[in-house]
Design an enzyme around this catalytic site. Structure first.
Site, PDB file in Angstrom:
ATOM      1  N   ASN A   1      39.311  57.794  33.280  1.00  0.00           N
ATOM      2  CA  ASN A   1      38.989  56.810  32.248  1.00  0.00           C
ATOM      3  C   ASN A   1      37.478  56.618  32.273  1.00  0.00           C
ATOM      4  OD1 ASN A   1      38.619  54.619  30.609  1.00  0.00           O
ATOM      5  ND2 ASN A   1      39.685  53.154  31.946  1.00  0.00           N
TER       6      ASN A   1
ATOM      7  N   LYS B   1      35.640  54.898  30.332  1.00  0.00           N
ATOM      8  CA  LYS B   1      35.150  53.581  29.892  1.00  0.00           C
ATOM      9  C   LYS B   1      33.960  53.784  28.930  1.00  0.00           C
ATOM     10  CE  LYS B   1      37.068  51.768  34.119  1.00  0.00           C
ATOM     11  NZ  LYS B   1      37.055  50.767  35.203  1.00  0.00           N
TER      12      LYS B   1
ATOM     13  N   HIS C   1      44.401  48.002  29.438  1.00  0.00           N
ATOM     14  CA  HIS C   1      43.528  48.054  30.614  1.00  0.00           C
ATOM     15  C   HIS C   1      43.039  46.639  30.933  1.00  0.00           C
ATOM     16  CE1 HIS C   1      40.153  48.918  33.229  1.00  0.00           C
ATOM     17  NE2 HIS C   1      40.736  50.077  33.454  1.00  0.00           N
TER      18      HIS C   1
ATOM     19  N   GLU D   1      40.259  45.515  31.764  1.00  0.00           N
ATOM     20  CA  GLU D   1      38.988  45.116  31.142  1.00  0.00           C
ATOM     21  C   GLU D   1      39.208  44.633  29.716  1.00  0.00           C
ATOM     22  OE1 GLU D   1      36.961  48.763  32.090  1.00  0.00           O
ATOM     23  OE2 GLU D   1      37.043  48.190  34.197  1.00  0.00           O
TER      24      GLU D   1
ATOM     25  N   GLU E   1      47.050  49.047  38.247  1.00  0.00           N
ATOM     26  CA  GLU E   1      45.635  48.878  38.572  1.00  0.00           C
ATOM     27  C   GLU E   1      45.402  47.439  39.015  1.00  0.00           C
ATOM     28  OE1 GLU E   1      43.245  52.206  36.432  1.00  0.00           O
ATOM     29  OE2 GLU E   1      43.117  50.377  35.275  1.00  0.00           O
TER      30      GLU E   1
ATOM     31  N   GLY F   1      36.572  49.097  40.411  1.00  0.00           N
ATOM     32  CA  GLY F   1      35.111  49.085  40.454  1.00  0.00           C
ATOM     33  C   GLY F   1      34.525  48.321  41.632  1.00  0.00           C
TER      34      GLY F   1
ATOM     35  N   SER G   1      39.280  52.047  42.401  1.00  0.00           N
ATOM     36  CA  SER G   1      38.443  52.643  43.440  1.00  0.00           C
ATOM     37  C   SER G   1      39.074  53.872  44.100  1.00  0.00           C
ATOM     38  CB  SER G   1      38.066  51.594  44.494  1.00  0.00           C
ATOM     39  OG  SER G   1      37.334  50.539  43.905  1.00  0.00           O
TER      40      SER G   1
HETATM   41  P1  13P Z   1      37.409  52.565  39.289  1.00  0.00           P
HETATM   42  O1  13P Z   1      38.004  53.874  39.711  1.00  0.00           O
HETATM   43  O2  13P Z   1      35.966  52.660  38.898  1.00  0.00           O
HETATM   44  O3  13P Z   1      37.707  51.479  40.260  1.00  0.00           O
HETATM   45  O4  13P Z   1      38.143  52.156  37.914  1.00  0.00           O
HETATM   46  C1  13P Z   1      39.534  52.225  37.870  1.00  0.00           C
HETATM   47  C2  13P Z   1      39.984  52.026  36.454  1.00  0.00           C
HETATM   48  O5  13P Z   1      39.811  50.951  35.893  1.00  0.00           O
HETATM   49  C3  13P Z   1      40.593  53.161  35.758  1.00  0.00           C
HETATM   50  O6  13P Z   1      41.138  52.780  34.539  1.00  0.00           O
END
Ligand code: 13P
Length: 262
Positions: free
Chosen positions: A10, A12, A97, A99, A169, A175, A215
């Site tokens: 992903n 982003k 997601h 976010e 997640e 992150g 992560s």
């Molecule tokens: P990270 O791997 O940067 O923690 O992000 C995970 C994520 O949100 C994948 O959709």
């Protein structure tokens, strides 16, 4: 029951069109000998078409990162419909997601509508669920994830769910560099599968791929991917660097090869 594992990146809000296509150019030869693992990339909307073109005829699948809840085109400024995503050549779409839930007002209800819109257009949804740190600390992680699942999947048929991927997640792991332990993740993946079984029966639950996200990196992913209910990873940060992303794919692939030998 064998589920084909999936390593999904992903991206982003990262990478220009040129960077995205350059990455796929580099990835194509590196996945040429991958046979047991599905590979997917979710670029930004503007790069979608170019990434699809470059990935055509390879093992690399392409997803959008979001989709409109409205099914029919209309006066919805800034939105992109499932039909449009399909036409651009993507086969999958990430929905719900954390976010989008945290910053853009995504709700269980909009997730539900988006999942339906995606399925109606022939896209396979990757539905994200996961609890906040407070919710975990208060012992409510399972309740939260169960609610997210039930609302997202409400009214879906077994056939719909057989085309659906789930991603666990935990928000506190995204992150932050602090991934869930393999035990914690496996426990929740099992819980998710049990819930899907309750909603749609064990056959659907046993075929549904449940990805771990938060992560995930080459140095922690082996233990996660080795767990029976973890069918791959949805990767943010580590999917942006070709060497790290390729390593994750190789780790997943080697695990399946090892199982084959047994
Ligand atoms: P990270 O791997 O940067 O923690 O992000 C995970 C994520 O949100 C994948 O959709």
């Amino acid at each position: 029951m064998m589920r084909t594992p999936l390593i999904a990146g992903n991206w982003k809000m990262h990478k220009t069109i040129a960077d995205a296509v350059g990455f796929v150019n580099d990835l194509v030869p590196r996945v040429a000998d991958i046979v047991h693992t599905d590979v997917l990339i979710a670029p930004t909307f503007v790069a979608l078409r170019d990434v699809v073109r470059r990935a055509e005829g390879t093992r690399i699948l392409v997803a959008a990162q979001d989709v409109a809840a409205e099914r029919i085109e209309g006066a919805f400024t800034g939105e992109v419909s499932a039909e449009m995503i399909r036409e651009a050549g993507a086969t999958h779409v990430i929905i719900g997601h954390s976010e989008r839930r945290q910053y853009y007002g995504e709700t269980d209800e909009s997730v539900h509508r988006k999942v339906n819109a995606a399925l109606a257009a022939g896209l396979e949804p990757i539905v994200c669920v996961g609890e906040l740190l407070d919710e975990r600390d208060e012992g409510r992680a399972e309740t939260v994830v169960q609610r997210q699942l039930e609302r997202a999947f409400e009214g879906l048929t077994a056939s719909d769910l057989s085309r659906t991927i789930c991603a666990y997640e935990p928000v506190w792991a995204i992150g932050t560099g602090r991934s869930a332990t393999p035990e914690t993740a496996e426990e929740m993946h099992r819980f998710i599968r049990d819930n899907v079984a309750r909603i749609a029966g064990t056959d659907v639950a046993e075929t549904m791929r449940i990805l771990y996200g938060g992560s995930a990196k080459p140095d922690n992913v082996l233990e996660l991917l080795s767990r029976p209910d973890i069918d791959g990873a949805l990767v943010g940060g580590a999917s942006l660097q070709i060497n790290l992303f390729h390593k994750l794919i190789e780790i997943q692939e080697s695990l399946i090869k090892d199982t084959d030998k047994k």
